[in-house]
Motif scaffolding. Structure first.
Motif, mmCIF file in Angstrom:
data_model
loop_
_atom_site.group_PDB
_atom_site.id
_atom_site.type_symbol
_atom_site.label_atom_id
_atom_site.label_comp_id
_atom_site.label_asym_id
_atom_site.label_seq_id
_atom_site.Cartn_x
_atom_site.Cartn_y
_atom_site.Cartn_z
ATOM 1 N N UNK A 164 0.861 -1.182 0.000
ATOM 2 C CA UNK A 164 0.000 0.000 0.000
ATOM 3 C C UNK A 164 0.897 1.232 0.000
ATOM 4 N N UNK A 165 0.729 2.097 -1.003
ATOM 5 C CA UNK A 165 1.566 3.277 -1.133
ATOM 6 C C UNK A 165 0.692 4.513 -1.291
ATOM 7 N N UNK A 166 0.949 5.528 -0.469
ATOM 8 C CA UNK A 166 0.208 6.775 -0.627
ATOM 9 C C UNK A 166 0.723 7.504 -1.856
ATOM 10 N N UNK A 167 -0.026 8.495 -2.316
ATOM 11 C CA UNK A 167 0.307 9.195 -3.562
ATOM 12 C C UNK A 167 1.689 9.825 -3.575
ATOM 13 N N UNK A 168 2.186 10.214 -2.427
ATOM 14 C CA UNK A 168 3.451 10.920 -2.402
ATOM 15 C C UNK A 168 4.652 9.995 -2.159
ATOM 16 N N UNK A 169 4.450 8.694 -2.150
ATOM 17 C CA UNK A 169 5.544 7.743 -1.934
ATOM 18 C C UNK A 169 5.876 7.024 -3.227
ATOM 19 N N UNK A 170 7.116 6.531 -3.290
ATOM 20 C CA UNK A 170 7.595 5.824 -4.472
ATOM 21 C C UNK A 170 8.162 4.488 -4.035
ATOM 22 N N UNK A 171 7.631 3.411 -4.616
ATOM 23 C CA UNK A 171 8.129 2.075 -4.308
ATOM 24 C C UNK A 171 8.603 1.435 -5.595
ATOM 25 N N UNK A 172 9.825 0.898 -5.558
ATOM 26 C CA UNK A 172 10.424 0.263 -6.718
ATOM 27 C C UNK A 172 10.701 -1.197 -6.401
ATOM 28 N N UNK A 173 10.196 -2.074 -7.271
ATOM 29 C CA UNK A 173 10.400 -3.512 -7.077
ATOM 30 C C UNK A 173 11.480 -4.034 -8.001
#
Length: 173
Positions: A164-173
């Motif tokens: 779960x990621x909020x709009x202002x976060x960046x997650x890279x897989x």
């Protein structure tokens, strides 16, 4: 009433004890442990009671095979309560990492998180996390408040919500 405590310590598994529980945190005496600097050795199991969790503000270092799980998780390190128990998603709060933790202050390679509400909540900051195993939780990973997270070797299994990621976060897989 919420109680908190701070500590700086190292947890190690005693030699010769397979699956020993090094620390149990229960809601009866600690709602959340606030770790200033915590180093946990290889194979250490930390079990949390209801409404307990771990908030990291400065540094957390875990070794391969470190497990954070529910006090009711008899499948890991054996039975810890007087009678047999079965763990369930949401049994404990989970691991929360505050933005005050420097990028090098979070080293969780090989960490296993099980049966939490939100297993790993990253609140701001920039981190590279490797070889995480997150299972049987309501939410596996939550990223918020402009968190930037790189995930390598991630295993998410049987969670209600994996990521779960909020709009202002960046997650890279």
């Amino acid at each position: 009433m919420s109680h908190a405590f701070s500590f700086q310590t190292r947890l190690r598994r005693a030699s010769g004890l397979v699956g020993a529980v090094a620390l149990m945190l229960g809601a009866c005496w600690a709602q959340q442990a606030h770790a200033e600097k915590l180093t946990i050795g290889e194979g250490v199991v930390v079990k949390f009671g209801p409404q307990a969790g771990l908030t990291v503000r400065t540094e957390l270092r875990t070794s391969q095979g470190t497990v954070f799980t529910s006090l009711s998780d008899d499948a890991v390190a054996g039975q810890t309560s007087p009678s047999p128990a079965t763990a369930a998603p949401g049994d404990w709060r989970g691991l929360r990492v505050e933005a005050t933790v420097p990028p090098g202050g979070l080293q969780t390679r090989g960490l296993v998180l099980r049966h939490a509400d939100t297993a790993l909540h990253i609140v701001g900051g920039t981190y590279l996390l490797e070889l995480l195993d997150i299972a049987d939780s309501l939410i596996g990973i939550a990223a918020s408040e402009s968190a930037v997270i790189g995930l390598d070797g991630l295993s998410l299994n049987r969670n209600g919500v994996g990521l779960e990621s909020s709009q202002d976060s960046l997650v890279s897989l």
